[in-house]
Design an enzyme around this catalytic site. Structure first.
Site, PDB file in Angstrom:
ATOM      1  N   ARG A   1       0.812  -1.155  -0.308  1.00 50.54           N
ATOM      2  CA  ARG A   1       0.132   0.076   0.016  1.00 50.54           C
ATOM      3  C   ARG A   1       0.688   1.547  -0.404  1.00 50.54           C
ATOM      4  O   ARG A   1       1.984   0.506   0.372  1.00 50.54           O
ATOM      5  CB  ARG A   1      -0.902   0.130   0.788  1.00 50.54           C
ATOM      6  CG  ARG A   1      -0.342  -0.530   2.547  1.00 50.54           C
ATOM      7  CD  ARG A   1       0.479   0.073   3.032  1.00 50.54           C
ATOM      8  NE  ARG A   1       0.231   1.364   3.552  1.00 50.54           N
ATOM      9  CZ  ARG A   1       0.824   2.170   3.706  1.00 50.54           C
ATOM     10  NH1 ARG A   1       2.302   1.945   3.784  1.00 50.54           N
ATOM     11  NH2 ARG A   1       0.737   3.419   4.056  1.00 50.54           N
ATOM     12  N   GLY A   2       0.411   2.125  -0.192  1.00 51.33           N
ATOM     13  CA  GLY A   2       0.916   3.485   0.181  1.00 51.33           C
ATOM     14  C   GLY A   2       0.947   3.828  -2.346  1.00 51.33           C
ATOM     15  O   GLY A   2       1.103   2.844  -2.945  1.00 51.33           O
ATOM     16  N   ALA A   3       0.820   5.242  -2.142  1.00 47.76           N
ATOM     17  CA  ALA A   3       0.817   5.112  -3.809  1.00 47.76           C
ATOM     18  C   ALA A   3       1.919   5.540  -4.368  1.00 47.76           C
ATOM     19  O   ALA A   3       1.760   4.679  -5.499  1.00 47.76           O
ATOM     20  CB  ALA A   3      -0.282   6.723  -3.484  1.00 47.76           C
TER      21      ALA A   3
ATOM     22  N   ARG B   1      -7.656  -0.062  -7.236  1.00 45.77           N
ATOM     23  CA  ARG B   1      -7.581   0.543  -5.695  1.00 45.77           C
ATOM     24  C   ARG B   1      -8.169   1.886  -6.677  1.00 45.77           C
ATOM     25  O   ARG B   1      -6.782   2.376  -7.097  1.00 45.77           O
ATOM     26  CB  ARG B   1      -6.708   0.730  -4.948  1.00 45.77           C
ATOM     27  CG  ARG B   1      -6.770  -0.413  -4.062  1.00 45.77           C
ATOM     28  CD  ARG B   1      -5.225   0.008  -2.901  1.00 45.77           C
ATOM     29  NE  ARG B   1      -6.559   0.455  -1.600  1.00 45.77           N
ATOM     30  CZ  ARG B   1      -6.048   0.829  -0.957  1.00 45.77           C
ATOM     31  NH1 ARG B   1      -4.902   0.879  -1.039  1.00 45.77           N
ATOM     32  NH2 ARG B   1      -5.778   1.880  -0.293  1.00 45.77           N
TER      33      ARG B   1
ATOM     34  N   GLN C   1      -2.372   2.102  10.298  1.00 46.37           N
ATOM     35  CA  GLN C   1      -0.761   2.036   9.166  1.00 46.37           C
ATOM     36  C   GLN C   1       0.506   2.513   9.666  1.00 46.37           C
ATOM     37  O   GLN C   1       1.115   2.436   9.888  1.00 46.37           O
ATOM     38  CB  GLN C   1      -1.195   2.917   8.000  1.00 46.37           C
ATOM     39  CG  GLN C   1      -1.517   2.387   6.705  1.00 46.37           C
ATOM     40  CD  GLN C   1      -3.297   2.543   7.140  1.00 46.37           C
ATOM     41  OE1 GLN C   1      -3.878   3.046   8.066  1.00 46.37           O
ATOM     42  NE2 GLN C   1      -4.383   2.894   5.932  1.00 46.37           N
TER      43      GLN C   1
ATOM     44  N   ASP D   1      -2.372  10.359  -1.706  1.00 47.00           N
ATOM     45  CA  ASP D   1      -2.734   8.865  -2.859  1.00 47.00           C
ATOM     46  C   ASP D   1      -2.936   9.929  -4.095  1.00 47.00           C
ATOM     47  O   ASP D   1      -2.838   9.364  -5.397  1.00 47.00           O
ATOM     48  CB  ASP D   1      -3.516   8.604  -3.034  1.00 47.00           C
ATOM     49  CG  ASP D   1      -3.521   7.791  -1.512  1.00 47.00           C
ATOM     50  OD1 ASP D   1      -2.491   6.766  -1.701  1.00 47.00           O
ATOM     51  OD2 ASP D   1      -2.566   8.604  -0.037  1.00 47.00           O
TER      52      ASP D   1
ATOM     53  N   ASN E   1      -5.682  12.190   0.874  1.00 50.93           N
ATOM     54  CA  ASN E   1      -4.797  11.068   1.317  1.00 50.93           C
ATOM     55  C   ASN E   1      -5.498  10.485   2.504  1.00 50.93           C
ATOM     56  O   ASN E   1      -6.844  10.363   2.236  1.00 50.93           O
ATOM     57  CB  ASN E   1      -3.639  11.503   2.299  1.00 50.93           C
ATOM     58  CG  ASN E   1      -2.034  11.529   2.713  1.00 50.93           C
ATOM     59  OD1 ASN E   1      -1.724  10.738   2.292  1.00 50.93           O
ATOM     60  ND2 ASN E   1      -2.047  11.390   3.678  1.00 50.93           N
TER      61      ASN E   1
END
Length: 357
Positions: free
Chosen positions: A45-47, A88, A197, A238, A248
């Protein structure tokens, strides 16, 4: 840092972030559908990491295709792109990563390049994107380090660190760079409900680097700001709209309002690939809705009454007026963002068309 993701001869290997901080285990994806599952289930995860993961997903799909003609492979590439694009919707890096490999494929296919050479080229490009992401994070850190206090406490929300990228991190990369430059910084990490997170990931990776870190419940920030215990806020993103509105992790908008009220600078650190100049403002950014189970259950234990209604948007949008500066690898943008973003974009001729779900 332990690699967030890694291209191996056997497939794409992902650190399973759903198991952190208690277990450091890996998930090997051997085809593009498995990469899609890894993205959808937030194993990665994380853009920025999602963008490179998607690129590797397209590349492994092409590499392992059994197509014997370019026409057959082109049809298959469209299916691969669509499958990954549906994972996503909020992180624009997902579509950027897909488009990077798709456009390379289209260019090579238009020249009737042999399939074997196309396979080698797309894998090489995906692996290059991994290295470029780490370099971009380090440049972001260098560009933004001087904005953070020489001494003080910085609040961050969610995880925009090495775990959200291919290494070093965006928001946490700026913190790392400031500390490397001699700043004396402590970090407050919002726990970031419901997926935690901050509590699980930010705290884990900063402690790995021996950076003083304290986890806060999300509802504690206002009180600590009022007491003067927070000197700056820095988060990732994001998707950033053309006017500077920032999508975000859910809860970021509230932190930005609190920072504004208390006169605390609110910084966003994100690679240029997170800026979506085709989306005019934040109201047009699609917001992912995730499973109610993330709210109703914790570590497999039910925490809410049966049948209660659940709302679980994964992201919110912070209006540009609350953002002090946006830190990218190209430089630091300040308001009015529609002008500064356009000025940076006008020099860019490499942005591919995005593949939307």
């Amino acid at each position: 840092m332990i690699p967030t993701l890694e291209w191996l001869p056997t497939g794409v290997n992902f650190l399973d972030q759903t198991k952190l901080p208690l277990e450091e285990t890996y998930v090997l994806a051997t085809d593009y559908k498995q990469v899609a599952t890894v993205i959808r289930d937030m194993i990665v995860r994380g853009a920025p990491a999602i963008g490179v993961s998607a690129a590797m997903g397209v590349a492994i799909g092409i590499q392992r295709s059994q197509a014997t003609s370019l026409a057959e492979l082109t049809k298959e590439v469209a299916e691969i792109d669509a499958h990954l694009a549906a994972t996503r919707p909020t992180a624009v890096n997902l579509f950027w990563g897909i488009a990077e490999i798709r456009n390379l494929y289209n260019n090579l296919a238009a020249k009737n390049t042999p399939i074997s050479e196309i396979k080698e080229a797309v894998v090489a490009r995906a692996r290059q994107m991994y290295d470029e992401d780490i370099a971009a994070c380090k440049q972001m850190g260098a560009n933004g380090a001087s904005l953070l206090p020489k001494q003080g406490t910085v609040l961050t929300h969610c995880n925009a660190g090495a775990l959200a990228t291919c290494g070093y991190g965006s928001a946490l990369g700026v913190i790392r760079a400031a500390i490397e430059a001699g700043h004396k910084i402590d970090v407050f990490a919002d726990e970031t409900r419901p997926f935690l997170q901050g509590a699980r990931l930010t705290a884990w990776e900063l402690m790995k680097d021996n950076i003083p870190t304290t986890v806060l419940c999300d509802n504690m920030a206002a009180s600590l700001m009022y007491q003067g215990k927070i000197q700056a806020v820095i988060v990732g993103a994001d998707r950033i709209a053309a006017n500077g509105d920032v999508a975000n992790k859910i809860g970021t908008y509230g932190v930005a309002i609190l920072a504004k009220e208390h006169g605390i600078p609110f910084y966003v650190a994100a690679p240029w690939s997170t800026i979506d100049i085709k989306t005019a403002h934040g109201g047009l950014i699609p917001i992912e809705q995730r499973s109610a189970l993330e709210v109703t259950h914790s570590n497999g234990k039910q925490m809410t009454p049966d049948g209660v209604g659940i709302e679980n948007p994964a992201f919110d949008v912070t209006p540009a007026k609350y953002v002090t500066a946006i830190i990218t690898e190209r430089g630091v943008l300040t308001g009015p963002y529609n002008e500064s973003i356009q000025a940076f974009a006008s020099a860019d001729t490499t942005q591919p068309a995005l593949v939307e779900a």
